[in-house]
Structures are given as C-alpha cells and as structure tokens.
Design an enzyme around this catalytic site. Sequence first.
Site, PDB file in Angstrom:
ATOM      1  N   ARG A  23     -16.726  99.380  30.373  1.00 38.02           N
ATOM      2  CA  ARG A  23     -17.892  98.386  31.428  1.00 38.02           C
ATOM      3  C   ARG A  23     -19.032  99.302  30.454  1.00 38.02           C
ATOM      4  NH1 ARG A  23     -15.512  98.965  36.283  1.00 38.02           N
ATOM      5  NH2 ARG A  23     -16.415 100.922  36.652  1.00 38.02           N
ATOM      6  N   CYS A  44      -2.417 107.698  48.052  1.00 38.16           N
ATOM      7  CA  CYS A  44      -2.876 108.400  48.964  1.00 38.16           C
ATOM      8  C   CYS A  44      -2.198 107.680  49.863  1.00 38.16           C
ATOM      9  CB  CYS A  44      -3.662 108.385  49.177  1.00 38.16           C
ATOM     10  SG  CYS A  44      -5.113 109.197  48.277  1.00 38.16           S
ATOM     11  N   THR A 274     -14.374 120.004  28.385  1.00 43.55           N
ATOM     12  CA  THR A 274     -13.122 121.225  28.350  1.00 43.55           C
ATOM     13  C   THR A 274     -13.754 121.926  27.029  1.00 43.55           C
ATOM     14  OG1 THR A 274     -12.328 120.465  26.417  1.00 43.55           O
ATOM     15  CG2 THR A 274     -10.961 120.223  28.643  1.00 43.55           C
ATOM     16  N   ASN A 275     -13.287 123.549  27.064  1.00 45.17           N
ATOM     17  CA  ASN A 275     -14.198 124.704  26.270  1.00 45.17           C
ATOM     18  C   ASN A 275     -14.162 123.601  24.696  1.00 45.17           C
ATOM     19  OD1 ASN A 275     -11.332 124.603  26.233  1.00 45.17           O
ATOM     20  ND2 ASN A 275     -11.493 126.130  24.953  1.00 45.17           N
ATOM     21  N   PRO A 277     -14.647 120.539  22.251  1.00 50.36           N
ATOM     22  CA  PRO A 277     -16.325 118.745  22.445  1.00 50.36           C
ATOM     23  C   PRO A 277     -14.892 117.486  22.704  1.00 50.36           C
ATOM     24  CG  PRO A 277     -17.003 120.536  20.967  1.00 50.36           C
ATOM     25  CD  PRO A 277     -15.190 121.833  20.901  1.00 50.36           C
ATOM     26  N   LYS A 434     -28.459 111.348  71.791  1.00 52.65           N
ATOM     27  CA  LYS A 434     -28.353 112.543  71.097  1.00 52.65           C
ATOM     28  C   LYS A 434     -26.928 112.819  70.298  1.00 52.65           C
ATOM     29  CE  LYS A 434     -31.149 115.537  73.984  1.00 52.65           C
ATOM     30  NZ  LYS A 434     -32.159 116.453  74.696  1.00 52.65           N
TER      31      LYS A 434
HETATM   32  C1  LIG Z   1     -28.882 114.281  81.200  1.00 50.49           C
HETATM   33  C2  LIG Z   1     -30.701 114.470  80.464  1.00 50.49           C
HETATM   34  C3  LIG Z   1     -31.154 114.228  81.320  1.00 50.49           C
HETATM   35  C4  LIG Z   1     -30.528 115.597  79.328  1.00 50.49           C
HETATM   36  O1  LIG Z   1     -30.563 116.555  79.650  1.00 50.49           O
HETATM   37  P1  LIG Z   1     -30.094 117.481  78.622  1.00 50.49           P
HETATM   38  O2  LIG Z   1     -29.161 118.932  79.926  1.00 50.49           O
HETATM   39  O3  LIG Z   1     -30.940 117.830  78.290  1.00 50.49           O
HETATM   40  O4  LIG Z   1     -28.141 117.532  78.285  1.00 50.49           O
HETATM   41  P2  LIG Z   1     -28.565 117.164  76.829  1.00 50.49           P
HETATM   42  O5  LIG Z   1     -26.747 116.827  77.157  1.00 50.49           O
HETATM   43  O6  LIG Z   1     -29.295 117.029  75.786  1.00 50.49           O
HETATM   44  O7  LIG Z   1     -27.817 118.647  75.994  1.00 50.49           O
HETATM   45  C5  LIG Z   1     -27.115 119.941  76.462  1.00 50.49           C
HETATM   46  C6  LIG Z   1     -27.819 120.924  76.147  1.00 50.49           C
HETATM   47  O8  LIG Z   1     -26.270 121.798  76.641  1.00 50.49           O
HETATM   48  C7  LIG Z   1     -26.261 122.456  74.456  1.00 50.49           C
HETATM   49  N1  LIG Z   1     -24.915 121.962  74.317  1.00 50.49           N
HETATM   50  C8  LIG Z   1     -24.319 120.663  74.601  1.00 50.49           C
HETATM   51  N2  LIG Z   1     -23.303 121.330  74.353  1.00 50.49           N
HETATM   52  C9  LIG Z   1     -22.551 122.763  74.821  1.00 50.49           C
HETATM   53  C10 LIG Z   1     -21.640 123.817  73.986  1.00 50.49           C
HETATM   54  N3  LIG Z   1     -20.654 123.003  74.173  1.00 50.49           N
HETATM   55  N4  LIG Z   1     -22.342 124.944  74.316  1.00 50.49           N
HETATM   56  C11 LIG Z   1     -23.118 125.669  74.755  1.00 50.49           C
HETATM   57  N5  LIG Z   1     -24.253 124.538  74.583  1.00 50.49           N
HETATM   58  C12 LIG Z   1     -23.936 123.720  74.222  1.00 50.49           C
HETATM   59  C13 LIG Z   1     -27.365 121.809  73.757  1.00 50.49           C
HETATM   60  O9  LIG Z   1     -28.182 122.623  72.951  1.00 50.49           O
HETATM   61  C14 LIG Z   1     -28.190 121.696  75.013  1.00 50.49           C
HETATM   62  O10 LIG Z   1     -29.588 122.755  75.404  1.00 50.49           O
HETATM   63  P3  LIG Z   1     -30.584 122.556  74.596  1.00 50.49           P
HETATM   64  O11 LIG Z   1     -31.707 121.455  74.970  1.00 50.49           O
HETATM   65  O12 LIG Z   1     -30.906 123.697  75.114  1.00 50.49           O
HETATM   66  O13 LIG Z   1     -30.339 122.722  73.500  1.00 50.49           O
HETATM   67  C15 LIG Z   1     -31.485 112.991  79.970  1.00 50.49           C
HETATM   68  O14 LIG Z   1     -30.797 112.935  78.461  1.00 50.49           O
HETATM   69  C16 LIG Z   1     -31.559 111.671  80.389  1.00 50.49           C
HETATM   70  O15 LIG Z   1     -32.143 111.564  81.585  1.00 50.49           O
HETATM   71  N6  LIG Z   1     -30.878 110.794  80.249  1.00 50.49           N
HETATM   72  C17 LIG Z   1     -30.079 109.981  80.571  1.00 50.49           C
HETATM   73  C18 LIG Z   1     -31.238 108.331  80.303  1.00 50.49           C
HETATM   74  C19 LIG Z   1     -31.158 108.178  78.815  1.00 50.49           C
HETATM   75  O16 LIG Z   1     -31.554 108.571  78.260  1.00 50.49           O
HETATM   76  N7  LIG Z   1     -31.234 107.315  78.014  1.00 50.49           N
HETATM   77  C20 LIG Z   1     -31.441 106.409  77.252  1.00 50.49           C
HETATM   78  C21 LIG Z   1     -30.439 106.551  76.173  1.00 50.49           C
HETATM   79  S1  LIG Z   1     -28.828 104.856  77.459  1.00 50.49           S
HETATM   80  C1  LIG Z   2      -9.220 101.001  40.928  1.00 47.82           C
HETATM   81  C2  LIG Z   2      -9.571 101.916  38.875  1.00 47.82           C
HETATM   82  C3  LIG Z   2      -8.847 101.670  37.852  1.00 47.82           C
HETATM   83  C4  LIG Z   2     -10.943 101.992  39.589  1.00 47.82           C
HETATM   84  O1  LIG Z   2     -11.514 100.925  38.757  1.00 47.82           O
HETATM   85  P1  LIG Z   2     -13.128 100.555  38.654  1.00 47.82           P
HETATM   86  O2  LIG Z   2     -12.851  99.184  37.961  1.00 47.82           O
HETATM   87  O3  LIG Z   2     -13.804 101.938  38.626  1.00 47.82           O
HETATM   88  O4  LIG Z   2     -13.100 100.374  40.346  1.00 47.82           O
HETATM   89  P2  LIG Z   2     -14.183 100.283  41.101  1.00 47.82           P
HETATM   90  O5  LIG Z   2     -13.650 100.041  42.963  1.00 47.82           O
HETATM   91  O6  LIG Z   2     -14.224 102.515  41.773  1.00 47.82           O
HETATM   92  O7  LIG Z   2     -15.335 100.139  40.614  1.00 47.82           O
HETATM   93  C5  LIG Z   2     -16.842  99.251  40.639  1.00 47.82           C
HETATM   94  C6  LIG Z   2     -17.188  98.840  40.192  1.00 47.82           C
HETATM   95  O8  LIG Z   2     -18.026  97.989  40.370  1.00 47.82           O
HETATM   96  C7  LIG Z   2     -19.821  98.047  40.829  1.00 47.82           C
HETATM   97  N1  LIG Z   2     -19.401  97.165  42.175  1.00 47.82           N
HETATM   98  C8  LIG Z   2     -19.075  97.423  43.543  1.00 47.82           C
HETATM   99  N2  LIG Z   2     -19.050  96.432  44.022  1.00 47.82           N
HETATM  100  C9  LIG Z   2     -20.650  95.879  43.528  1.00 47.82           C
HETATM  101  C10 LIG Z   2     -21.107  94.477  43.738  1.00 47.82           C
HETATM  102  N3  LIG Z   2     -20.856  93.863  44.752  1.00 47.82           N
HETATM  103  N4  LIG Z   2     -22.473  93.904  43.211  1.00 47.82           N
HETATM  104  C11 LIG Z   2     -22.078  94.454  41.132  1.00 47.82           C
HETATM  105  N5  LIG Z   2     -20.970  95.806  41.054  1.00 47.82           N
HETATM  106  C12 LIG Z   2     -20.598  96.577  42.311  1.00 47.82           C
HETATM  107  C13 LIG Z   2     -19.848  99.784  40.957  1.00 47.82           C
HETATM  108  O9  LIG Z   2     -20.794  99.791  40.584  1.00 47.82           O
HETATM  109  C14 LIG Z   2     -18.913  99.931  39.473  1.00 47.82           C
HETATM  110  O10 LIG Z   2     -19.093 100.060  38.437  1.00 47.82           O
HETATM  111  P3  LIG Z   2     -19.494 100.483  37.803  1.00 47.82           P
HETATM  112  O11 LIG Z   2     -18.354 102.029  37.511  1.00 47.82           O
HETATM  113  O12 LIG Z   2     -19.496 100.311  36.229  1.00 47.82           O
HETATM  114  O13 LIG Z   2     -21.214 101.893  38.112  1.00 47.82           O
HETATM  115  C15 LIG Z   2      -9.065 103.580  39.710  1.00 47.82           C
HETATM  116  O14 LIG Z   2     -10.358 104.342  40.785  1.00 47.82           O
HETATM  117  C16 LIG Z   2      -7.330 103.313  40.249  1.00 47.82           C
HETATM  118  O15 LIG Z   2      -7.001 103.507  39.278  1.00 47.82           O
HETATM  119  N6  LIG Z   2      -7.586 103.522  41.841  1.00 47.82           N
HETATM  120  C17 LIG Z   2      -6.228 103.630  42.336  1.00 47.82           C
HETATM  121  C18 LIG Z   2      -5.435 105.073  42.573  1.00 47.82           C
HETATM  122  C19 LIG Z   2      -6.499 105.547  43.221  1.00 47.82           C
HETATM  123  O16 LIG Z   2      -7.677 106.233  42.939  1.00 47.82           O
HETATM  124  N7  LIG Z   2      -5.485 106.973  43.972  1.00 47.82           N
HETATM  125  C20 LIG Z   2      -6.226 107.383  44.553  1.00 47.82           C
HETATM  126  C21 LIG Z   2      -6.716 107.092  45.569  1.00 47.82           C
HETATM  127  S1  LIG Z   2      -4.808 106.421  46.875  1.00 47.82           S
END
Ligand SMILES: CC(C)(COP(=O)(O)OP(=O)(O)OC[C@H]1O[C@@H](n2cnc3c(N)ncnc32)[C@H](O)[C@@H]1OP(=O)(O)O)[C@@H](O)C(=O)NCCC(=O)NCCS
Ligand SMILES: CC(C)(COP(=O)(O)OP(=O)(O)OC[C@H]1O[C@@H](n2cnc3c(N)ncnc32)[C@H](O)[C@@H]1OP(=O)(O)O)[C@@H](O)C(=O)NCCC(=O)NCCS
Lengths: 546, 546
Positions: A23, A44, A274-275, A277, A434
């Site tokens: 390319r 893979c 590599t080392n 050129p 969060k």
């Molecule tokens: C639930 C609610 C009261 C918040 O309460 P809260 O206790 O701050 O809850 P969070 O889950 O955010 O916080 C968890 C706390 O435990 C801590 N924590 C989480 N996992 C932990 C773990 N495994 N070990 C130790 N600490 C942990 C966090 O650090 C956080 O503490 P900090 O704020 O003092 O750092 C409030 O978010 C709420 O009313 N939510 C419902 C309404 C809403 O958000 N609506 C919109 C979205 S639908």
């Molecule tokens: C497929 C293979 C030959 C690579 O070929 P490739 O043409 O470089 O393929 P890529 O998909 O990586 O690259 C796509 C190119 O199109 C470009 N491109 C992708 N989508 C695009 C779009 N929508 N419009 C314009 N350009 C686009 C990218 O920029 C890239 O070009 P560039 O490298 O010049 O920037 C090589 O990756 C291969 O042999 N893969 C199989 C083996 C392998 O990877 N095994 C391990 C994982 S299972």
Amino acid sequence: MKKKVLIVGGVAGGASAAARLRRLDEEAEIILFERDDYISFANCGLPYYIGGAINKRERLMVQTPEDMKARFNIDVRIRSEVIKLDTDNKKVLVKSQSRGTYEESYDSIVLSPGAKALRPNIPGIDSKRILTLRNIPDTDAIKGIVDQKGVHSAIVIGGGFVGVEMAENLRERGLNVTLVEAAPHILAPFDTDMVVLAEKKLVDHGIRLILSDGVKSFQDLDNQVEVTLASNTKLQGDFIILAIGVTPDTGFLKESGLELGPKGHLIVNESMETNIPHVYAVGDAVEVLDYITKTKMAIPLAGPANKQGRIAADNIAGLNSTYKGTQGTAILKIFDLTAASTGANERTLQRANLPFHVIHIHPVSHASYYPNAYPMTLKLIFGNDGKIFGAQGIGGDGVDKRIDVIATVIRLGGSIEDLTELELAYAPPFSSAKDPVNMAGYVAQNVLSGKAHMMVWDDLKKIDEDYIFVDVRTKVEFAMGHVEGAINIPVDDLRQRIQELDPEKLIIVYCQVGLRGYFADRILSQKGYRVLNLTGGYTTYSIQGF
Amino acid sequence: MKKKVLIVGGVAGGASAAARLRRLDEEAEIILFERDDYISFANCGLPYYIGGAINKRERLMVQTPEDMKARFNIDVRIRSEVIKLDTDNKKVLVKSQSRGTYEESYDSIVLSPGAKALRPNIPGIDSKRILTLRNIPDTDAIKGIVDQKGVHSAIVIGGGFVGVEMAENLRERGLNVTLVEAAPHILAPFDTDMVVLAEKKLVDHGIRLILSDGVKSFQDLDNQVEVTLASNTKLQGDFIILAIGVTPDTGFLKESGLELGPKGHLIVNESMETNIPHVYAVGDAVEVLDYITKTKMAIPLAGPANKQGRIAADNIAGLNSTYKGTQGTAILKIFDLTAASTGANERTLQRANLPFHVIHIHPVSHASYYPNAYPMTLKLIFGNDGKIFGAQGIGGDGVDKRIDVIATVIRLGGSIEDLTELELAYAPPFSSAKDPVNMAGYVAQNVLSGKAHMMVWDDLKKIDEDYIFVDVRTKVEFAMGHVEGAINIPVDDLRQRIQELDPEKLIIVYCQVGLRGYFADRILSQKGYRVLNLTGGYTTYSIQGF
Ligand SMILES: CC(C)(COP(=O)(O)OP(=O)(O)OC[C@H]1O[C@@H](n2cnc3c(N)ncnc32)[C@H](O)[C@@H]1OP(=O)(O)O)[C@@H](O)C(=O)NCCC(=O)NCCS
Ligand SMILES: CC(C)(COP(=O)(O)OP(=O)(O)OC[C@H]1O[C@@H](n2cnc3c(N)ncnc32)[C@H](O)[C@@H]1OP(=O)(O)O)[C@@H](O)C(=O)NCCC(=O)NCCS
Ligand SMILES: Cc1cc2nc3c(=O)[nH]c(=O)nc-3n(C[C@H](O)[C@H](O)[C@H](O)COP(=O)(O)OP(=O)(O)OC[C@H]3O[C@@H](n4cnc5c(N)ncnc54)[C@H](O)[C@@H]3O)c2cc1C
Ligand SMILES: Cc1cc2nc3c(=O)[nH]c(=O)nc-3n(C[C@H](O)[C@H](O)[C@H](O)COP(=O)(O)OP(=O)(O)OC[C@H]3O[C@@H](n4cnc5c(N)ncnc54)[C@H](O)[C@@H]3O)c2cc1C
C-alpha cells in the site's frame, strides 16, 4: 529506484508487513517466503476449529497466496524455506520444494519466522501420539485423531493459553481431558488469587487438573500413550497435546551476524530494525520492551506481531513509525468464563522490585436490576504514586471491556485518579452509572489515601497479635458458612453494637466481597479502632480454599 | 465540631453524596430531603420495567429510606420538598407531608434536584393521556395504562434517549408505536450518517417514525388522544409519551442568590460548589464544562450525576476532588442494536468552529472466522493535529467496548496515534489482532498523512468537474446493485485494467465499505491519478438513501 523487499514467514507479522508495504509502495518488488503450504492463516482460531466452533477449514485461511498476488501483487513463494541470511551481501538462501536451493537478493528484508512449540528432550518424546499445535498441518493432524472413532481421552501438558484452549476444545468434543501443569498454577499472566477462578471453571467442566507436577517421561502403549509425572503419577491417554511454550524459530539466522537474545530472540530497536541495517524483524521471534517494567522480554501474541509487521513496512517505506513496547494484554475464553489481563502481575513486579498495591472488586457486568448481569472479579495493581501497573479480570460478559479500558489507561500513562474520572458509556444493559473501572479507581484511591485498610487473606498468617474476627454480613449469610472464630455483627447493626468490640484489639472484618467490610472499616476506624478489611471477603476465602 | 449537612434530592446525585459523605464523616448529621415517596431508584431502568425486561417493581429501588438509615445513618425525609433556600442564614424551608412547613439549618448543603420533563404550552397539553417519564409515580402511571386491556397504540413525542427507549419498550409490549421527532433525525448526539442506522432499526421493528415534524396541538377524543403535527398530519393513539427533553428543577432557588445559567441550571466550579460558599450542586440541575469544546452545557446523565455527588461530598469533608467536565459519553440499546457515542459530533464542532476530519470503518465485533461476529459502524472525528474529538458506534456486540476505549483516550487527551498503539485484548471470541479501535486510528492517520483520499457521499454534489465513477467490488456485488454511471473494475483487476482509466480525469472509487476503495486509491494515486474514495462505500450509500 524500485526496491526489492524480502519477507520471511507469511503469517501474522510477515503478511501484515507485505500488505502494508504494497500500500505504501506500488512499485516495490515484494517476495514473501513461507516454509509451509499456508500463509496468512488464523493461528488463534486453530483450537476452535479442532473444537468445532469454527466448522469450516477454509475459514482459517484469511488470505491465500493467490489472493495476496491478486490484491497486493505479492510474489508469494510457499514451500520455500529461507535457510541462510547473508547480511554482508544482502541475500538469502532459499530451499524450495519446486525450485531447489537458490539465492535471492534484497534491499530490505523483514524476518517474521515466528516461534515453534517446545519439544524438550524427555524420554519418549518422539512418540507419534505427542502432538504440538502451531500451524495448519498440526491442526489437521490433531483434528484427524479427534475425529477418529474410539478416541476418548487426551492429556494436555502445559497450562498456558494454548494448553487451556486445547483442553477446553477437546472437552467440547466430548473427550476425557487431563491438563497437567508443572507450576503451582496455570496461566502465568494471572496471579494465584485470580487464576483459581479459571482453574475451578475447568474442573467444573469435567477436566482433570493436575498442578505442580511436571512430566518425567512418556511411553507408548499399545493404543495409547502413558505419561509419568515427577510425582510418579501415571496417566494414560489416546494422545497428548504438548503445549509448554514456544521458542523463537531463528535457528537459520545463527551465522547471520544478527544479534540474538539469551533465548534466541532477535534484538530490534523501536523501528523493528535489527543491529544490521535494512534487516527488520517482528513477531514471536523478537524480544520486546516490557511496557511496564522496561525490561526486555518475549510476548508471543498476534496483536504485537501484526502491528510490528506494519511498523517494519512503514520504516522500509521511509515512514517513522515506532513500536514502544508490549504490555502483554491477553485474553481467553474458558467455557463461559472470560479471563483477561494487561500489564504486570504481582510476580513480575516483585522481580522488578517495584513496590505495589493490590485491590479486588466484584462488580457485575451491568446494572444489577437489568437481566443477565454477571459477576466478575477485577484486580488492579498500582504503585505508591497511583500509577497503574496491571489489571486482571475473570468473569463473564464485560470483562474484555474493562481490561481494554484499563489497558488504554496504562498505555497512556494514566493513574488510578484517571480511572475514577473516566466517563464510560452507561445504560442499564451495558454498565453501571459508576462503571467497574471507575469503582476500581475509587477503591484504589481509598487505599492510597488511607481511608480503606485492606489486607489480603494471605497476610492473615503474618499477624502476630490478638485480633477479633468480625463477619459483617447478615445472619443468614453467616449461618450458611463463615470463617472459624468470627463473630457476626451485620454492618447495618454495627453502630448499635460497637460496644461489643474491644477498642484495644485489632479488628479484622470481612463480608462477602469486601464492600460492606469497607463500610464497617469506615465506621470503626473513625471511632478509633484499628481495622483491617479482608479484600475479596468470604468469596475469595472460599475460592482459595478450593 | 459535628457538621450538619443537608441534601436536596434523594436519587442519583443526592443519594451518592449522602453515602460518600457518611463514609468520610461518621459524625456528621446528614439529612436528605426528597419530595417524592422514593429515593435512590433506578431512573435508567424505568423504561425497561414498563417494557417487561425488568419484571419486579422492587428491583427499581436501589436503596430504601430504611436501608439508608441502617447502613449510612442518613436521616431520610421523604415527601419533604425544599421550597426555599436562605443562603444568608444558611437554612432551608421544607414543606413536609407529615410535619407541615419547617426550617432546617445547615453548615453545608448539596442540591441535587434533578430535572423535570418539559411540558410546553401547546394547545391540549393538559390531557390526562399525555404522560411524561421521570420517576416511580410516572412509571406506575404509564405501566398502569399499558397493562390495561384494550390499549393498543402509543405515540411517543421526542426522539431523544428516553423517547427511543420508550418507543422500543412499548413496542416490546406489543403496542403500535409512532415516534415523532421535530428535528430531521432522532438522537441528537449522533450525526445523520450514523443515526440513520438506528432509525432503520426502529422501522424494521414496526415503529412508525415521523421526522421533521413537530407537534402543533393535542386533542382528547373519546377514548384516545389526537396529535396534530406542524404538517397537519393527524395521529391518534391511546396515550402519548411526551419526551422532548428536560429542564432543571431549580424553581425553588430563584431567590436564593445562587447563580443560574440561561436555562435555569446552577453554575458550579470544579469542586461542584456554587457561587455561594458551602452550597454545592450536582447532577441534571447543573451546567458543566464540555470536555471537548470547553463551553458550558448541560448533559443530564447518571454517570456524571453520581460522580459529582461523590465529589461534592469529598469537598464538604475537606478533600480536594474536582470534576473536570463532561464529554457526553452515552449509549442505548435499540432492540438488538447498540448505539453509543462519546465526545463532540460534527454539529457541535461546527458550532464551536473547530475544523475536523471524519472517518468511518465497518469492522466486525471479533475475528470474522469465529462464530457470531457482528458488524458495526464506527465513526471517528479528529482534528488536524490528530487530537480525537469524538466517536460514534452503531452495531451489535462490542460497540460499547470500542466507544469506552475511545472515551478513555479522549479523557486522557490522546490522539489517533495513540489509537494505533493501544494494546487491546485479543483472542478470536473477543476482537481481532488489530482491534477496530486500532483500525480507526490507522485509517485516520492515513487521512492526515495524505495516504487515503477520502470523501463523504454528501460531498459528491460539490464536485464540479468531470469524473469517472469506479466501483471496485466484484462483478457479482456490482450486479446486485451499484451507483448509476459507475463502471466496474474489481480492485484485484485494477493493476491489469488501469489503462481503461483516463489519467486526466478525477477518479471516484467506492467499494462495499471503503476498504477496497482505499486499496484502489493507493494503487491509482501512486500511479499519478487523482482519486477520491467514498467513505462507507455502497453500504453508506444504500443506507442514506433509506
Ligand atoms: C446507591 C447509591 C445510594 C450510591 O451509594 P454508594 O454507597 O456510594 O454506592 P457505590 O456503589 O457508588 O459506592 C461503593 C463504595 O464502596 C467502595 N467499594 C466498592 N467495591 C468495593 C470493594 N470490593 N471493596 C472495598 N470497597 C469497595 C467504593 O470505593 C465506594 O466507596 P467510596 O465512594 O467511599 O470510595 C446511589 O448511587 C443511588 O442512589 N443510586 C440509584 C440512583 C441512580 O443512580 N440512578 C441513576 C442510575 S439508574
Ligand atoms: C490479513 C493480513 C494479510 C493483513 O492484511 P492487511 O491488508 O494489512 O489487513 P488489515 O485488516 O490489517 O488492514 C486493513 C487496511 O485497510 C485500512 N482500512 C480498514 N478499514 C478501512 C476503511 N473502512 N476505509 C479505508 N481504509 C480502511 C487500514 O487502515 C489498513 O491499511 P493500512 O495498514 O495501510 O493503514 C494479515 O493480518 C494476516 O495474514 N492475518 C492472518 C494471520 C494472523 O494475523 N494470525 C494471527 C491472528 S489469528
Ligand atoms: C494455537 C494458537 C493460538 C493462539 N491464540 C492467540 C490468541 O488468541 N491471541 C493472540 O494474541 N495470539 C495467539 N496466538 C499467537 C499468535 O498466533 C502469534 O503471536 C503470531 O502468529 C506470531 O506471528 P509471527 O508472524 O511472528 O509468526 P507466525 O504467525 O507463526 O508466522 C511465522 C511463519 O513463518 C514461517 N517460517 C518460519 N521460519 C521460516 C523460514 N526460515 N523460511 C520461511 N518461512 C519460515 C512459519 O512456517 C510460519 O508460517 C496463538 C498461537 C497459536 C499457535
Ligand atoms: C427514563 C429515564 C431513563 C434514563 N436513562 C439513563 C441512562 O440509561 N443512562 C444515563 O446515564 N442516564 C439516564 N437517565 C438520566 C439519569 O437518570 C439522570 O441524569 C440522573 O438521575 C440525574 O441525577 P440527579 O440526582 O441530578 O436527579 P434525579 O436522579 O432525578 O433526582 C432528583 C430528585 O430530587 C427530587 N427533588 C427535586 N426538587 C426537590 C426539592 N425541591 N425538594 C426535595 N426533593 C426534590 C426529585 O423528586 C428527584 O427524586 C435517565 C433518566 C430517565 C428519566
């Protein structure tokens, strides 16, 4: 002048470099050498094809040599192994199945030979029933066996990502699967407190899990193969998947003058050069900078390989792209569980002598009042200054999202304060007002500011004074199981019953996950008590006891 | 000395402030006033309770007054409306259902009265069949109607988030639903090119969508209500949901001396403190700084309200938390579609006179060879220097993740280069080796570096020279539909057939989504052609024509 660029290895790193280079430079002559029959396949996806989730073999082929020719005008030469690199004369020696051995010169070259599965010199290792998985022929061989009638059991050696994925997929095919891991736990990127959740999932799905036991020897039986472990445990299976890691496939470069790391990895700079050129190297074969500890390490993953391939191409074409290091973000599915991690874990930080703090939270994937909210465990590791070192998540839906968000904060050098301020998308089907990532930030801040006094269960044994163990859950929860010796004061009764607690003694509180423990901690510590709250609560306690 | 803190409004912002404050100050006297019967309920869940996804009413109550007392020792006073704030004497006047009217003094006060649904003075607006949705009583009223036998149709006025969620949920209940929007499109945070995907989804699910037509009047019929639109279209329905926006519920503060914005919002600083010391305000009732444009605006969302409540509590307790602005990250489910956005959209940037670039990509949620990969459309908006202004995503699984990651980059001040470098979790069930977010970064870089020559379909009409329209898809794709006048040269044939194109003329290429168009662009522009590639390709073309 028309450039001539050679590429060694035709999959993740190599094919990416080739496509990007084309390319950028329509004129260049680009020749891609691949030892095997296949290029650009989905490494893979291989376990999932064996397991059946991917049901068509051709789906594994992302690009064929013909596609690469038609679309990118790449001269793809399969069954062509580069056996020597002569950097003085800028040429390679190629052993081709059809053309014999020949030389090819270059202006620039990209090496993306990948890695090969380790096959250590253990007695019996040459058994035909011991297979490794790296490419399409390996996959065909394994699938061939699994598809046979009368094949019922498999032993997977190695609890890394490939080992665990294979254990799962073989189990999905109905086999009896034993997974053997020499270390105390599987999946090294995860710390013990997290990985036990993954191990439990494997066991719940009927996989026999053997930890802390390595392989001593293999022995072919009539229709099976036997593994003898260090403990002398003997296991029989119809076949074995050996998945104990990989080693860079750089043998052919020994005399090239290229600098190699202690384990044979190629050493490159930020431009992937590599080392020497004009010689670039990418993918599993190179050492990278650990983004967190700034030490050199090898992280054989597809994301880095693909990106590095593109960066090498950029540099060959005169653009200044750089690769700034790998943070090891990784993920895997374990049945209905997701396990993901990014950055450094506790072990890595201990090795690097970086002091750190750890918190765990147990949020749900989205608003708990909306259907199908799944719990997850999220672990955050951070420094004294609030810098984030790493995170690990295990749970269902939404673990990937939270780890990706934290991986992003890490990449941009963010802190726990940044976590609290992130404005993430909220509606009941997707998150909470969060988000768990915000919440991890809050909890971490509370630790650093001394508002939350956390301890991990492991630290219990270090306490050498008398303490009172207070379970602040409800009576019902307490009745269903509690830690021996704990007294039960539900957090909502604590203000009324506080006089039951001796102000001279250390109070250790716990609840189900740590949240109510934190509330109790706040009440008690403001009243002058010394308090510690057990992170992860009874949930962590029961899982650890698993 | 024991502090006395009053809180006005007991839901998102108010309850959050109360809970946090208690954790910070065990001694404070905290009184929370709530006009209605309910505190701490799930506003965001209300549409889903009406729709049936949330099947138990009590699930909407996150905390009851009794819970708040037991757990946080908060003196919750429901049915208690604060009708006056006297900042000189630091007291409020409360109208209580049980206690009559009384005064209460404070050391600090947090105002979180929220907003109320707009009910403009339109003829017939007082009809009992016109309902708004903000709280539990509203919900009970609407659900009461929907649950009645013989109720078959609803008209939703207003295509904002609440309107669309209500349209979906009423449709889920089997009603005939008409959604009326006065603007040319619904869901203002999204640009037209994106929102058409959401509109199509509504229509596909049988919702009648009327755009660019406002309400002129309402009229009660025998058992129905009739709406007359500006166009004189008349619609009849069993009831109407009026969801045309909210206005801050700050009427009781008119004489308080508090500074109010042009629309009645409270003006606060970074500590959420108003112009009068010790008076804090949070949530839907306050103006915030737009994180991108740095202008003042109101963004009534739960995440900001909850966080601001916590920040106000911190400041009252002497901690220096600050709120740095709202970027408007928002998300909603539309049947099986997810629509999410963060940062500024094109309209906002035009208003703010910030020059910007736009790209669209159409990636799949995870590796396409792994089952259940869903396509999404991701739009990225960025500046000349690569700074990210905003992003919008519409699709299935994984849209929330990508928007959250980009929201994180925006929050940390990152650029498109950062997008390319993010190391996100990859395994086939979760993503691709180059995540859609990386890909958006690449495409954006190609635009800024002049490697990709993109145009949007809208710009076609601006072109006043002769051009050749080249469809670079396959013959089969071309045969199934193409843009009139286009010639078909599949990208893979382009190198062979390039001489068919007149080098003097502007070439406009398109493919299905823009990817192959980019490849064609690279081939042609390097050969000296002037090329433009239509972003979004034929997909965008067909959707826009919808
Ligand atoms: C639930 C609610 C009261 C918040 O309460 P809260 O206790 O701050 O809850 P969070 O889950 O955010 O916080 C968890 C706390 O435990 C801590 N924590 C989480 N996992 C932990 C773990 N495994 N070990 C130790 N600490 C942990 C966090 O650090 C956080 O503490 P900090 O704020 O003092 O750092 C409030 O978010 C709420 O009313 N939510 C419902 C309404 C809403 O958000 N609506 C919109 C979205 S639908
Ligand atoms: C497929 C293979 C030959 C690579 O070929 P490739 O043409 O470089 O393929 P890529 O998909 O990586 O690259 C796509 C190119 O199109 C470009 N491109 C992708 N989508 C695009 C779009 N929508 N419009 C314009 N350009 C686009 C990218 O920029 C890239 O070009 P560039 O490298 O010049 O920037 C090589 O990756 C291969 O042999 N893969 C199989 C083996 C392998 O990877 N095994 C391990 C994982 S299972
Ligand atoms: C089963 C399995 C599952 C995986 N799952 C994941 C996952 O979920 N997520 C993830 O991020 N990563 C995963 N990986 C890792 C990922 O596939 C690799 O990191 C990536 O493919 C490395 O790219 P590469 O270009 O360095 O090597 P490869 O993709 O392995 O390509 C190297 C190619 O070079 C060829 N070659 C080697 N030497 C020569 C030579 N001398 N001459 C010619 N050709 C040569 C090889 O035959 C090979 O085809 C998985 C790997 C495996 C095996
Ligand atoms: C149907 C619906 C769906 C929503 N969905 C989402 C979503 O998916 N995502 C999202 O981010 N946001 C959503 N929101 C918005 C979100 O609920 C609000 O942004 C948030 O609740 C604002 O919090 P607040 O504390 O400012 O106001 P509120 O939560 O509304 O609380 C204000 C309270 O103050 C009381 N009050 C007012 N004046 C007085 C007074 N003088 N004296 C005593 N009490 C008083 C009111 O009765 C009310 O209970 C939704 C809102 C609605 C209505």
